[in-house]
Scaffold this motif. Structure first.
Motif, mmCIF file in Angstrom:
data_model
loop_
_atom_site.group_PDB
_atom_site.id
_atom_site.type_symbol
_atom_site.label_atom_id
_atom_site.label_comp_id
_atom_site.label_asym_id
_atom_site.label_seq_id
_atom_site.Cartn_x
_atom_site.Cartn_y
_atom_site.Cartn_z
ATOM 1 N N ASP A 322 43.856 49.238 47.568
ATOM 2 C CA ASP A 322 43.499 47.973 48.735
ATOM 3 C C ASP A 322 44.772 46.999 48.531
ATOM 4 O O ASP A 322 44.652 46.159 47.611
ATOM 5 N N PRO A 323 45.749 46.876 49.433
ATOM 6 C CA PRO A 323 46.890 46.009 49.295
ATOM 7 C C PRO A 323 46.507 44.476 49.279
ATOM 8 O O PRO A 323 46.869 43.603 48.735
ATOM 9 N N GLU A 324 45.231 44.205 50.046
ATOM 10 C CA GLU A 324 44.777 42.784 50.013
ATOM 11 C C GLU A 324 44.234 42.339 48.614
ATOM 12 O O GLU A 324 44.467 41.114 48.347
ATOM 13 N N LEU A 325 43.654 43.319 47.977
ATOM 14 C CA LEU A 325 43.258 42.932 46.617
ATOM 15 C C LEU A 325 44.553 42.577 45.828
ATOM 16 O O LEU A 325 44.467 41.542 44.998
ATOM 17 N N ARG A 326 45.473 43.575 45.718
ATOM 18 C CA ARG A 326 46.629 43.398 44.926
ATOM 19 C C ARG A 326 47.090 42.046 45.039
ATOM 20 O O ARG A 326 47.793 41.584 44.257
ATOM 21 N N GLU A 327 47.374 41.915 46.394
ATOM 22 C CA GLU A 327 47.896 40.367 46.843
ATOM 23 C C GLU A 327 47.299 39.211 46.235
ATOM 24 O O GLU A 327 47.832 38.068 46.018
ATOM 25 N N ARG A 328 46.137 39.294 45.563
ATOM 26 C CA ARG A 328 45.445 38.208 44.813
ATOM 27 C C ARG A 328 45.818 38.124 43.175
ATOM 28 O O ARG A 328 45.277 37.373 42.683
ATOM 29 N N VAL A 329 46.631 39.279 42.900
ATOM 30 C CA VAL A 329 47.210 39.221 41.624
ATOM 31 C C VAL A 329 48.859 38.816 41.316
ATOM 32 O O VAL A 329 49.563 39.439 42.165
ATOM 33 N N ASP A 330 49.178 37.774 40.721
ATOM 34 C CA ASP A 330 50.374 37.424 40.516
ATOM 35 C C ASP A 330 51.126 38.027 39.334
ATOM 36 O O ASP A 330 50.377 38.081 38.278
ATOM 37 N N ILE A 331 52.094 38.910 39.267
ATOM 38 C CA ILE A 331 52.701 39.617 38.146
ATOM 39 C C ILE A 331 53.816 39.098 37.889
ATOM 40 O O ILE A 331 54.806 39.262 38.838
ATOM 41 N N SER A 332 54.142 38.641 36.635
ATOM 42 C CA SER A 332 55.468 37.821 36.358
ATOM 43 C C SER A 332 55.644 37.751 34.799
ATOM 44 O O SER A 332 54.539 37.954 34.142
ATOM 45 N N THR A 333 56.775 37.674 34.233
ATOM 46 C CA THR A 333 56.821 37.454 32.864
ATOM 47 C C THR A 333 56.157 35.921 32.848
ATOM 48 O O THR A 333 56.112 35.064 33.474
ATOM 49 N N VAL A 334 55.734 35.533 31.295
ATOM 50 C CA VAL A 334 55.625 34.227 31.145
ATOM 51 C C VAL A 334 56.591 33.317 31.518
ATOM 52 O O VAL A 334 56.314 32.192 32.123
ATOM 53 N N ASP A 335 57.858 33.371 30.960
ATOM 54 C CA ASP A 335 58.998 32.649 31.619
ATOM 55 C C ASP A 335 59.116 32.311 32.933
ATOM 56 O O ASP A 335 59.381 31.275 33.472
ATOM 57 N N GLY A 336 59.078 33.676 33.746
ATOM 58 C CA GLY A 336 58.962 33.235 35.073
ATOM 59 C C GLY A 336 57.921 32.506 35.968
ATOM 60 O O GLY A 336 58.183 31.577 36.710
#
Length: 722
Positions: A322-336
């Motif tokens: 589900d892309p709407e569910l995935r949109e609720r996850v921010d994926i980044s480095t800690v520095d980012g």
């Protein structure tokens, strides 16, 4: 209606199958889905054949194409068949003839063993054991204990014939899966209670009924750690095209127990060596948490490098449809994440990040201005390991700071001058509009502490390399409540100089920490060779720096050839040998995109790419746009640092010479700081360990000139130079 399920042994070999063979598997699955049982047995295209003189009449073969056969478990009752292996015709027949199926009376799971080979070799090992002066390998465990752990009468006889670990390694690939794992854990030093907790208990089914060893339909349902029931052709096609998708189907019971636990009362941690599935567990945990979010809640999934961010994003796309569910996850480095927090603050001024080589130069200038006579290296490490690590903001705090772990003495009278130099350094950065990454993290943590958390859950991958300043940021990013932080990491893969004790930072995982011991990536032969690089070296735990981690019980169920090691007289000869090795893999059917080449330095990587391209082999660096997509059909080449968290079917680690590992510029001289020297040397060892454990099926290690001292200390003999 009949259906075809898939054994994990099939998925383990999946990357080796060419597209036409994979299509044949899909076609076979569709026949099972479409035909009746009677039609299946009569279908001349499928040829669901029994084998004369087979050890188990329930083991049959099916036609995949003209040259390839599938080996299936075809129980006499029920509608579910299990595809165990896909092999060339003659190999499939030979393998199928030897196998025998059974149902484990403790775990209730289906097991497959090489009964023919076990019957052949067991008497010989019993005779050797009778004449051996060594004690039996499992002598201290009673028959009752072993039976309670799921060891049946046949395996018990074989276990009692063993006198050492080497003999167990011979038997292991032949034994039933659950029983093999039990014996490997016990042989590695685990107690009966630990084995029960890690292996048996997670696999138990909530049933008080006696086990029916003839009811394969029920047993298959109880074997979800190894048998996948695929319900739609699109799902199977996705798995066949994207091997990662198999992880959506398979989680070991110990992994599933961690990932899908309803709730943790606070921060939770999963640790384990390379290939134990920590990242997969973290992704499954995100999936679980997504199913319980309230309106407005969000999840931060974070890691150390951009390459790993790309891998996590791809993994989550494979796991959560589900892309709407995935949109609720921010994926980044800690520095980012830190940069975003600082940039979004009212009145924020953009500051450029400071490069490491510029930082050392600036420390030298600051020392010159204050008259401090110590080295710039000392100042940089003091700032990182004391000032930033403890969040110190004043001279008074610095004068009372805890400097345990620093091997360089500093008298109380010297601290004011050091602090003056620190202030001069930071003031210079402010004047020039610059900031170190760790300063950015510290500032972001301060801002979040003022305005409040941004996330309901934070999931951290590759946690072992995060600095205390980064941990303070993550702690501030989520309110302290159940299921706030989920942490995955491995101290044995700590390749950056970050010393941390989670307990000291208020992140307490006691009672909520699980260690994974089973490697799902590398063969046991690669694993044994690689772990020799670290055996006997003290590795601090994540949660408590005063306690050491261990590789006790770290095992792989996969077997293959050991690593190939090669020494060359010149770098040119070494690169020529690399091309020859890559061509060998390609000729064996390995895709170029399944091959990784790693080296200590970017300049070595550039030479490797050029040499491969000149030889007509497609190759790209990991930093290229093509490699970043994860869809490349070229050999991927990168530094050992950039290989962190990645995996390849075949890996070549090149340039492992005495000038590269340990790299002198990366190691603090012992006369400057003996403790830091030891830490730096261990980081260099871990770097080589990380690079080597990226390999699944094949590992190749080479050097020119003199080999790294790490290889000799691990027992690798000098090879004939080419």
């Amino acid at each position: 209606m009949p259906r075809l399920a898939f054994d994990i042994g099939f998925f383990a070999e999946l990357p080796k199958l060419q597209p036409p063979v994979r299509k044949g598997v899909l076609d076979a699955w569709e026949k099972f889905d479409r035909l009746t049982l009677d039609q299946l047995f009569k279908d001349q295209g499928l040829k669901l054949e029994s084998l004369t003189k087979a050890k188990d009449k329930q083991i049959r073969t099916i036609r995949i194409d003209q040259f390839w056969r599938g080996v299936v478990l075809a129980p006499p009752t029920g509608d579910t068949f299990v595809l165990l292996r896909v092999m060339p015709h003659d190999k499939a027949i030979d393998w199928a003839m030897k196998q025998k199926s059974s149902i484990n009376e403790v775990t209730r799971a289906v097991e497959i063993r090489d009964a023919a080979t076990l019957d052949e070799i067991t008497p010989a090992y019993e005779r050797v054991a009778e004449s051996s002066s060594k004690p039996r390998l499992f002598a201290k465990f009673s028959d009752g204990d072993l039976t309670a752990l799921g060891i049946d009468a046949e395996t018990l006889r074989q276990a009692r014939s063993l006198v050492d670990q080497e003999q167990l390694d011979v038997f292991a690939p032949l034994l039933p899966q659950d029983q093999r794992e039990v014996l490997q854990y016990l042989a590695a030093g685990c107690t009966v209670e630990e084995v029960w907790q890690d292996i048996v208990a997670p696999a138990l089914q909530a049933s008080t009924q006696p086990v029916d060893t003839r009811d394969y339909e029920t047993a298959i349902q109880h074997t979800r750690a190894r048998i996948a029931l695929v319900t739609a052709p699109e799902e199977l096609r996705d798995i066949l095209e994207k091997p990662f998708a198999a992880w959506r189907v398979f989680l070991h019971p110990s992994q599933r127990k961690v990932a899908y636990r309803a709730s943790y009362s606070g921060p939770a941690q999963v640790t384990g060596g390379p290939g134990t599935g920590k990242t997969v567990v973290a992704l499954h945990r995100v999936k679980h948490l997504l199913g319980h979010l309230r309106d407005g809640d969000r999840i931060l999934l974070t890691t150390y490098t951009n390459a790993l961010v790309n891998a996590l994003r791809s993994g989550l796309e494979s796991l959560v449809d589900d892309p709407e569910l995935r949109e609720r996850v921010d994926i980044s480095t800690v520095d980012g994440f830190a940069s975003r927090v600082v940039a979004e603050a009212p009145g924020a001024v953009a500051l450029r990040p400071l490069m490491s080589n510029e930082e050392v130069s600036r420390w030298g200038k600051a020392a010159k201005a204050t008259g401090f006579t110590g080295s710039a290296q000392f100042l940089a490490q003091e700032y990182r390991h004391v000032v930033l690590a403890q969040g110190i903001t004043s001279l008074a705090e610095y004068e009372s700071a805890d400097r345990r772990g620093r091997g360089s003495r500093l008298a109380a009278s010297e601290r004011p001058l050091v602090w003056e130099t620190v202030e001069r350094f930071t003031a210079g950065l402010t004047e020039d509009g610059a900031r170190t990454w760790l300063q950015t993290c510290a500032e972001a943590a301060r801002l979040l502490e003022e305005k409040g958390p941004q996330y309901r859950h934070v999931v951290v991958d590759e946690a072992q390399d995060l600095h205390p300043a980064q941990w303070r940021l993550l702690r501030a990013a989520v309110p302290a409540r159940p299921d706030d932080l989920f942490i995955a990491g491995d101290p044995h893969q700590r390749i950056y100089d970050s010393k941390v004790s989670l307990k000291s930072l208020g992140i307490k995982v006691a009672g909520r920490s699980v260690k994974l011991r089973k490697n799902y990536r590398s063969t046991q032969e690669i694993l044994r060779w690689s772990t020799a690089l670290l055996i006997g070296r003290p590795i601090a735990q994540l949660e408590d720096e005063g306690r050491n981690e261990t590789l006790l019980g770290y095992r792989s169920a996969l077997h293959g050839d050991g690593p190939v090691v090669l020494g060359a007289t010149t770098e040119e000869a070494e690169l020529d040998a690399l091309v020859a090795q890559v061509r060998t893999w390609l000729d064996a059917g390995v895709g170029a995109g399944e091959i990784g080449v790693s080296a200590r330095f970017n300049k070595t990587c550039a030479k490797a790419v050029a040499h491969l391209k000149d030889a007509g082999v497609p190759a790209v660096t990991l930093r290229s746009a093509e490699a970043a997509t994860g869809e490349t059909t070229s050999v991927r080449v990168g530094t050992m640092h950039s290989f962190k968290g990645l995996e390849f079917r075949c890996v070549a680690v090149i340039g492992v010479n005495d000038e590269a590992l340990p790299f002198p510029k990366a190691v603090t001289p012992p006369e400057v700081d003996p403790k830091q020297h030891e830490t730096d040397m261990l980081s260099e060892r871990c770097l080589l360990f990380v690079a080597c454990t990226r390999a699944r099926d094949s590992l190749y290690v080479s050097w020119s000139g003199e080999p790294s001292s790490f290889l000799a200390e691990a027992g690798v003999p000098k090879q004939r130079a080419v």
